[in-house]
Motif scaffolding. Structure first.
Motif, PDB file in Angstrom:
ATOM      1  N   ILE A  92     -10.124 -11.338-104.002  1.00  0.00           N
ATOM      2  CA  ILE A  92     -11.198 -11.027-103.055  1.00  0.00           C
ATOM      3  C   ILE A  92     -10.871 -11.731-101.751  1.00  0.00           C
ATOM      4  N   ASN A  93     -10.804 -10.978-100.674  1.00  0.00           N
ATOM      5  CA  ASN A  93     -10.370 -11.541 -99.389  1.00  0.00           C
ATOM      6  C   ASN A  93     -11.574 -12.059 -98.611  1.00  0.00           C
ATOM      7  N   LEU A  94     -11.781 -13.362 -98.653  1.00  0.00           N
ATOM      8  CA  LEU A  94     -12.828 -14.000 -97.857  1.00  0.00           C
ATOM      9  C   LEU A  94     -12.204 -14.763 -96.691  1.00  0.00           C
ATOM     10  N   GLY A  95     -11.027 -14.290 -96.274  1.00  0.00           N
ATOM     11  CA  GLY A  95     -10.341 -14.917 -95.159  1.00  0.00           C
ATOM     12  C   GLY A  95     -10.793 -14.360 -93.827  1.00  0.00           C
ATOM     13  N   GLN A  96     -10.552 -13.086 -93.606  1.00  0.00           N
ATOM     14  CA  GLN A  96     -10.848 -12.494 -92.309  1.00  0.00           C
ATOM     15  C   GLN A  96     -12.323 -12.127 -92.187  1.00  0.00           C
ATOM     16  N   GLY A  97     -12.890 -12.354 -91.007  1.00  0.00           N
ATOM     17  CA  GLY A  97     -14.321 -12.198 -90.809  1.00  0.00           C
ATOM     18  C   GLY A  97     -14.746 -10.820 -90.378  1.00  0.00           C
ATOM     19  N   PHE A  98     -14.726  -9.873 -91.304  1.00  0.00           N
ATOM     20  CA  PHE A  98     -15.286  -8.561 -91.003  1.00  0.00           C
ATOM     21  C   PHE A  98     -16.121  -8.095 -92.188  1.00  0.00           C
ATOM     22  N   PRO A  99     -17.225  -7.388 -91.930  1.00  0.00           N
ATOM     23  CA  PRO A  99     -18.081  -6.920 -93.026  1.00  0.00           C
ATOM     24  C   PRO A  99     -17.390  -5.832 -93.845  1.00  0.00           C
ATOM     25  N   ASP A 100     -17.849  -5.666 -95.077  1.00  0.00           N
ATOM     26  CA  ASP A 100     -17.317  -4.596 -95.926  1.00  0.00           C
ATOM     27  C   ASP A 100     -18.336  -3.477 -96.126  1.00  0.00           C
ATOM     28  N   GLU A 101     -19.339  -3.412 -95.246  1.00  0.00           N
ATOM     29  CA  GLU A 101     -20.277  -2.293 -95.242  1.00  0.00           C
ATOM     30  C   GLU A 101     -20.734  -2.042 -93.805  1.00  0.00           C
ATOM     31  N   ASP A 102     -21.105  -0.792 -93.540  1.00  0.00           N
ATOM     32  CA  ASP A 102     -21.458  -0.386 -92.182  1.00  0.00           C
ATOM     33  C   ASP A 102     -22.816  -0.907 -91.763  1.00  0.00           C
ATOM     34  N   GLY A 103     -23.030  -0.859 -90.452  1.00  0.00           N
ATOM     35  CA  GLY A 103     -24.300  -1.246 -89.872  1.00  0.00           C
ATOM     36  C   GLY A 103     -25.314  -0.117 -89.912  1.00  0.00           C
TER      37      GLY A 103
ATOM     38  N   PRO B 242     -23.303 -24.032 -92.916  1.00  0.00           N
ATOM     39  CA  PRO B 242     -23.316 -23.633 -91.509  1.00  0.00           C
ATOM     40  C   PRO B 242     -24.701 -23.230 -91.037  1.00  0.00           C
ATOM     41  N   GLN B 243     -24.941 -23.397 -89.743  1.00  0.00           N
ATOM     42  CA  GLN B 243     -26.188 -22.957 -89.120  1.00  0.00           C
ATOM     43  C   GLN B 243     -26.067 -21.565 -88.521  1.00  0.00           C
ATOM     44  N   GLY B 244     -24.866 -21.004 -88.530  1.00  0.00           N
ATOM     45  CA  GLY B 244     -24.682 -19.674 -87.968  1.00  0.00           C
ATOM     46  C   GLY B 244     -23.309 -19.118 -88.286  1.00  0.00           C
ATOM     47  N   THR B 245     -23.051 -17.909 -87.825  1.00  0.00           N
ATOM     48  CA  THR B 245     -21.795 -17.154 -87.950  1.00  0.00           C
ATOM     49  C   THR B 245     -21.633 -16.544 -89.332  1.00  0.00           C
ATOM     50  N   TYR B 246     -20.413 -16.079 -89.594  1.00  0.00           N
ATOM     51  CA  TYR B 246     -20.022 -15.473 -90.870  1.00  0.00           C
ATOM     52  C   TYR B 246     -19.387 -16.481 -91.824  1.00  0.00           C
ATOM     53  N   PHE B 247     -19.222 -17.745 -91.424  1.00  0.00           N
ATOM     54  CA  PHE B 247     -18.256 -18.616 -92.080  1.00  0.00           C
ATOM     55  C   PHE B 247     -18.867 -19.894 -92.628  1.00  0.00           C
ATOM     56  N   ILE B 248     -18.302 -20.333 -93.762  1.00  0.00           N
ATOM     57  CA  ILE B 248     -18.681 -21.595 -94.374  1.00  0.00           C
ATOM     58  C   ILE B 248     -17.397 -22.396 -94.603  1.00  0.00           C
ATOM     59  N   ASN B 249     -17.450 -23.677 -94.260  1.00  0.00           N
ATOM     60  CA  ASN B 249     -16.294 -24.548 -94.399  1.00  0.00           C
ATOM     61  C   ASN B 249     -16.493 -25.505 -95.562  1.00  0.00           C
ATOM     62  N   VAL B 250     -15.393 -25.830 -96.222  1.00  0.00           N
ATOM     63  CA  VAL B 250     -15.434 -26.767 -97.336  1.00  0.00           C
ATOM     64  C   VAL B 250     -14.327 -27.791 -97.181  1.00  0.00           C
ATOM     65  N   ASP B 251     -14.538 -28.926 -97.836  1.00  0.00           N
ATOM     66  CA  ASP B 251     -13.544 -30.000 -97.873  1.00  0.00           C
ATOM     67  C   ASP B 251     -12.899 -29.992 -99.254  1.00  0.00           C
TER      68      ASP B 251
ATOM     69  N   SER C 219      -7.880 -31.090 -94.679  1.00  0.00           N
ATOM     70  CA  SER C 219      -8.414 -30.750 -96.002  1.00  0.00           C
ATOM     71  C   SER C 219      -9.534 -29.709 -95.936  1.00  0.00           C
ATOM     72  N   LEU C 220      -9.670 -28.992 -94.820  1.00  0.00           N
ATOM     73  CA  LEU C 220     -10.771 -28.039 -94.671  1.00  0.00           C
ATOM     74  C   LEU C 220     -10.305 -26.597 -94.862  1.00  0.00           C
ATOM     75  N   LEU C 221     -11.144 -25.835 -95.548  1.00  0.00           N
ATOM     76  CA  LEU C 221     -10.928 -24.399 -95.746  1.00  0.00           C
ATOM     77  C   LEU C 221     -12.133 -23.632 -95.213  1.00  0.00           C
ATOM     78  N   ARG C 222     -11.879 -22.412 -94.684  1.00  0.00           N
ATOM     79  CA  ARG C 222     -12.960 -21.544 -94.198  1.00  0.00           C
ATOM     80  C   ARG C 222     -13.043 -20.289 -95.060  1.00  0.00           C
ATOM     81  N   PHE C 223     -14.260 -19.971 -95.513  1.00  0.00           N
ATOM     82  CA  PHE C 223     -14.530 -18.752 -96.269  1.00  0.00           C
ATOM     83  C   PHE C 223     -15.511 -17.881 -95.478  1.00  0.00           C
ATOM     84  N   ALA C 224     -15.331 -16.577 -95.527  1.00  0.00           N
ATOM     85  CA  ALA C 224     -16.249 -15.637 -94.871  1.00  0.00           C
ATOM     86  C   ALA C 224     -17.236 -15.100 -95.894  1.00  0.00           C
ATOM     87  N   PHE C 225     -18.524 -15.052 -95.518  1.00  0.00           N
ATOM     88  CA  PHE C 225     -19.538 -14.543 -96.447  1.00  0.00           C
ATOM     89  C   PHE C 225     -20.202 -13.265 -95.933  1.00  0.00           C
TER      90      PHE C 225
END
Length: 409
Positions: A50-61, A332-341, A382-388
């Motif tokens: 499952i690609n949670l790397g790039q920040g684009f939705p997988d369903e239309d608006g 996170p307080q905003g955006t598409y992304f959550i960071n972890v250590d 040591s930080l990783l970014r995941f897109a939700f």
């Protein structure tokens, strides 16, 4: 503060080399690499992850925006739009700024439609900077910033955003300014950290920009995707309006990233300068999409609050799986992304772990150090970014897979 001497600042290097170096795409021996997004996407495809790397939705608006685009195509809106955008969209952008923020740009002289926010950023930087100038960004930074700064031959100076809140270190930020600072490039809400800058931070940025007579470029593409906090455009801070250019786009708000409809607004003399450069990049773009986005900008308040609450729920689903995996999670307080250590798992190298995750648990992410200069890369090692920004069922499956990580390491 980091201000590395690199190929991106070497005006004797080829322009493409400066751009590649600015985006961290050149290795130590000068060979050209691929973006981390391409590398992780390739890994995800080869492993079925499952690609949670790039920040684009997988369903239309919204369906009504799609219908508006289809209607515009049928009606014949298929030729070049005016270089600064169709009047209908420029008026809708001005109305949006007034409706949400009380700002009143003139749609005739203070608004320009661009091919996504990326073109707006590129045109603005190319309009205002030259070799010897400095551009200040916060670090980690979106990679296209470094690429365009490098292309222009300017010096990319950064001020760190520090965990756990990823807000600026005030002393480092003030030290990062100098008499050569020509542009301050904000990204608020911030990618990749998910931070939303509070008023006091924006006030200090404006004070320093005024002190050093710098232009403020504010990339606000995630303006409607905040969770429990309100987005404040920097242009609304006293003393900012005459030197600020606000940039946003339809891609993130409406989940039509492939349409590439962006815009900028600001004082007429700055907008005219940017438009002069922009017209020799794409000239114009997406005529039928422009009229459709005008429809979207007029959607009721319930739409805007709804997309934020839906995305917040998705954030929480993924966060649960990340905590179960043993990561330290920065909410996170905003955006598409959550960071972890990764450090709580005994792992200090997020780049190495990112390359192993698709095979280990079937999920792909992006290591945060790739968004940094060398000193910042060490700080965020040591930080990783995941897109939700994915379908709920996809995030639930990703969370379940991630929960198995501790046992597989």
């Amino acid at each position: 503060m980091t201000s590395p001497a690199s190929l991106s600042q070497n005006t004797s290097a080829a322009p493409w080399q400066r751009a590649a170096s600015g985006a961290n795409l050149l290795s130590a021996d000068g060979s050209l690499g691929v973006t981390i997004f391409e590398e992780m996407t390739t890994l995800a495809m080869s492993t079925g992850a499952i690609n949670l790397g790039q920040g684009f939705p997988d369903e239309d608006g919204p369906a009504e925006i799609k219908a508006a685009a289809q209607a515009a195509i049928t009606a014949g809106a298929n030729q070049y739009a005016p270089g600064k955008g169709i009047p209908e969209l420029r008026e809708a952008i001005a109305a949006h700024q007034e409706r949400f923020y009380g700002l009143t740009p003139d749609p005739q002289t203070e608004v320009v439609v661009t091919t996504g926010a990326t073109e707006a950023i590129a045109a603005a930087l190319l309009a205002f900077i030259e070799p010897g100038d400095e551009v200040l960004t916060f670090e980690p930074f979106y990679d296209s910033y470094g690429a365009i700064i490098g292309l222009a031959g300017a010096k990319h100076v950064t001020a760190p955003l520090l965990a756990p809140d990823f807000l600026p270190d005030v002393d480092a930020m003030e030290s990062a300014f100098s008499e050569r600072t020509k542009v301050v490039l904000l990204n608020n809400p911030h990618n990749p950290t998910g931070a939303v800058f509070p008023r006091e931070v924006l006030v200090r940025v404006v004070e320093l920009a005024r002190k050093y007579d710098a232009v403020i470029l504010s990339d606000e593409v995630y303006e409607h995707l905040t969770f429990g906090v309100q987005h404040l455009p920097v242009a609304g801070i006293p003393g900012a309006a005459e030197r600020s250019v606000t940039i946003s786009s339809a891609g993130k708000t409406f989940s039509f990233t492939g349409w590439k409809i962006g815009w900028l607004s600001g004082p007429a003399h700055l907008v005219a300068a940017i438009r002069t450069v922009k017209q020799f990049l794409s000239y114009s773009s997406g005529t039928p999409f422009q009229s459709a986005i005008a429809v979207g900008l007029a959607l009721p308040d319930e739409f805007y609050s709804g997309i934020a609450s839906t995305l917040q729920h998705k954030r929480d689903i993924l966060a649960e799986g990340l905590r179960a995996a043993g990561f330290g999670v920065y909410t996170p307080q905003g955006t598409y992304f959550i960071n972890v250590d990764t450090a709580p798992l005994g792992i200090r190298d997020s780049v190495d772990l990112a390359r192993k995750l698709p095979e280990l648990v079937g999920v792909a992410a992006i290591p945060v150090p790739v968004f940094c200069h060398p000193e910042g890369a060490e700080r965020t090692r040591s930080l990783l970014r995941f897109a939700f920004c994915k379908k709920t069922e996809v995030l639930e499956e990703a969370a379940a897979r991630l929960a198995t990580l501790r046992n597989k390491l």
